[in-house]
Design a protein around this motif. Structure first.
Motif, PDB file in Angstrom:
ATOM      1  N   GLU A  88     -15.641  18.139   3.908  1.00 48.35           N
ATOM      2  CA  GLU A  88     -16.519  18.120   5.079  1.00 48.35           C
ATOM      3  C   GLU A  88     -16.013  19.079   6.159  1.00 48.35           C
ATOM      4  O   GLU A  88     -16.755  19.429   7.065  1.00 48.35           O
ATOM      5  N   CYS A 117     -12.991  17.001  10.721  1.00 52.03           N
ATOM      6  CA  CYS A 117     -13.771  15.803  11.017  1.00 52.03           C
ATOM      7  C   CYS A 117     -13.470  14.761   9.951  1.00 52.03           C
ATOM      8  O   CYS A 117     -14.164  13.772   9.828  1.00 52.03           O
ATOM      9  N   ASN A 118     -12.392  15.027   9.191  1.00 57.09           N
ATOM     10  CA  ASN A 118     -12.003  14.112   8.126  1.00 57.09           C
ATOM     11  C   ASN A 118     -11.264  12.900   8.716  1.00 57.09           C
ATOM     12  O   ASN A 118     -10.425  13.040   9.600  1.00 57.09           O
ATOM     13  N   LYS A 119     -11.586  11.739   8.161  1.00 57.89           N
ATOM     14  CA  LYS A 119     -11.024  10.505   8.706  1.00 57.89           C
ATOM     15  C   LYS A 119      -9.501  10.444   8.597  1.00 57.89           C
ATOM     16  O   LYS A 119      -8.817  10.073   9.537  1.00 57.89           O
ATOM     17  N   GLU A 124     -10.027  17.522  -0.819  1.00 55.05           N
ATOM     18  CA  GLU A 124     -10.223  16.105  -0.489  1.00 55.05           C
ATOM     19  C   GLU A 124     -10.821  15.921   0.903  1.00 55.05           C
ATOM     20  O   GLU A 124     -10.972  14.796   1.374  1.00 55.05           O
ATOM     21  N   ARG A 125     -11.086  17.015   1.569  1.00 53.13           N
ATOM     22  CA  ARG A 125     -11.745  16.923   2.882  1.00 53.13           C
ATOM     23  C   ARG A 125     -12.711  18.084   3.041  1.00 53.13           C
ATOM     24  O   ARG A 125     -12.645  18.881   3.969  1.00 53.13           O
ATOM     25  N   ARG A 143      -7.974  12.751  11.020  1.00 45.30           N
ATOM     26  CA  ARG A 143      -8.060  12.214  12.381  1.00 45.30           C
ATOM     27  C   ARG A 143      -6.961  11.183  12.640  1.00 45.30           C
ATOM     28  O   ARG A 143      -6.388  11.131  13.720  1.00 45.30           O
TER      29      ARG A 143
END
Lengths: 315, 125
Positions: A183, A10-12, A180-181, A15
């Motif tokens: 989430e 769900c990392n920008k 770094e991600r 994505r």
């Protein structure tokens, strides 16, 4: 199958990578995937193949690091019968096996300069000569390569050909490390817990709040591969419905950090000074001059410390 | 600029009603109905504030709130818990995860609105 469905994130930034990869998959451009070990470069490579028009063709993966240098050329391009002493039969190379599909070259930074030259030519000409053959083999292959190395540095150090680099990275995707991600940690945990519960025929487990908290603090140097392996062990070791921190293999290491964080007495400077003086004093057989010299302080200062910390000779 | 609120609750009707009220106040409202969807929307849509329940499928609210607070990418998005669970231990536990406010259901819209304004105001100052 779309790449979005295959990669859990769900990392920008991830994505964005997936959106671009989804579009680029339909073209034939060569893709270079970079990033640390364990971030899932092979997953992305497989997903790009699956989302491409070549999906019904072969996906051939070759780990360049796993092949001895003298065999890499025959692995890539194959050989004719009689090409060398032991070549009793002809052998196809992976470039040929990957025809009409994708060739995934892992650890591309580790191949020899000689093989790099041949690879460049094969990609540019869409044909190559197997060892000992004068007949070119024509191929239609998309090359996806991956490395955890800094190829620009390898180029500067003359270990990697610049022309091949630009051929391979018609587009580059840098997959960020898990730290770094973070989430993605809950989603990945959930996915792997379910997977390994099914594999080990155990009822679905939940991660405890305390464990999740620590797993979110942890930096995961081995990235997703480390998380996956940790969950596998944790699920295997756990017999209850909830997964605890103790089930995870790196518990000890984290417990130490927790101890430093929570134990106020351990952090108290005076207590540590007293402990240290006591230790040195004892080691010097309670000789004050020697102790002061060992500690690098004056004798009167040592006397003051001994008095204020109430350190006495212990026989 | 219009502020974005992420509303998380598995009771669809409840979400719908609250969404309408918040939109009337001028907020942009994103909705999620389970923990997984909440995590996905939080990180992809980057709301300015979260209103959430604690009991829901696919990750309970504690874990969702904990993740939001621990992984923020340099921001501090306030979280208001709106829950039918009102015992002290529960409130305390959520506060420990960094939840900014804890209101109980049935909620009072004026009180909720005041809390939202307070937290968004604090964020700006």
């Amino acid at each position: 199958m779309s790449i979005v469905d295959k990669i859990i994130t769900c990392n920008k930034r991830m994505r964005q990578i997936i959106n671009t990869a989804q579009k680029i998959a339909l073209s034939d451009v060569n893709v270079l995937i970079t990033g640390e070990n364990g971030v899932g470069k092979n997953f992305l490579a497989g997903a790009i193949h699956e989302a491409s028009n070549r999906k019904d063709g072969p996906f051939i993966a070759l780990n360049c690091l796993a092949i001895p240098e003298n065999l890499i050329e025959s692995e890539l391009f194959g050989y004719e019968k009689g090409a060398f002493t032991d070549a009793n039969t002809a052998k196809k190379g992976n470039f040929e096996f990957a025809n009409k599909g994708s060739l995934f070259l892992e650890e591309i930074g580790d191949i020899s300069l000689a093989a790099q030259g041949k690879m460049l030519k094969a990609i540019e000409d869409k044909q190559f000569y197997p060892l000992g053959s004068e007949q070119p083999v024509h191929v239609d292959v998309r090359v996806i390569s991956a490395t955890n190395q800094d190829l620009k540095a390898a180029i500067a150090g003359k270990r990697f050909r610049e022309d091949l680099y630009y051929r391979l990275k018609e587009i580059e995707f840098y997959v960020p490390p898990l730290r770094e991600r973070k989430e993605d940690i809950p989603l990945l945990l959930d996915h792997y817990i379910e997977m390994f519960c099914i594999e080990s025929k155990k009822p679905k487990m939940q991660i405890s709040n305390a464990a999740l908290s620590q797993l979110l603090n942890y930096d995961w140097p081995g990235n997703i591969r480390e998380l996956k392996n940790s969950v596998r062990i944790a699920v295997f070791l756990n017999e209850s419905r909830e997964l605890w921190l103790e089930n995870f293999p790196f518990t000890l290491q984290m417990k130490e950090e927790v101890l430093v964080e929570v134990s106020h007495t351990e952090m108290n400077l005076d207590r540590n000074i007293a402990k240290h003086i006591r230790l040195v004093y004892k080691r010097c057989n309670y000789n004050k001059t020697e102790t002061a010299s060992m500690l690098g302080i004056s004798r009167p200062r040592l006397d003051r410390y001994l008095k204020s910390f109430n350190i006495i000779v212990e026989h | 600029m219009q502020k974005k609120i992420l509303l998380i609750d598995d009771e669809k009707k409840f979400v719908h009603n609250l969404q309408m009220s918040l939109e009337m106040y001028g907020f942009e409202v994103l909705c999620a109905y389970d923990g997984k969807e909440a995590i996905e929307k939080f990180y992809s849509m980057e709301p300015d504030l979260v209103i959430m329940d604690l009991v829901m499928p696919n990750f309970d609210g504690d874990k969702v709130a904990m993740t939001f607070k621990k992984v923020q990418h340099g921001k501090n998005v306030p979280i208001i818990v709106l829950s039918a669970l009102a015992d002290e231990r529960r409130v305390e536990q959520s506060m420990r995860f960094g939840v900014d406010a804890y209101l109980t259901k049935p909620y009072d819209l004026d009180e909720l609105r005041a809390k939202i304004d307070e937290l968004l105001g604090a964020q700006e100052s």
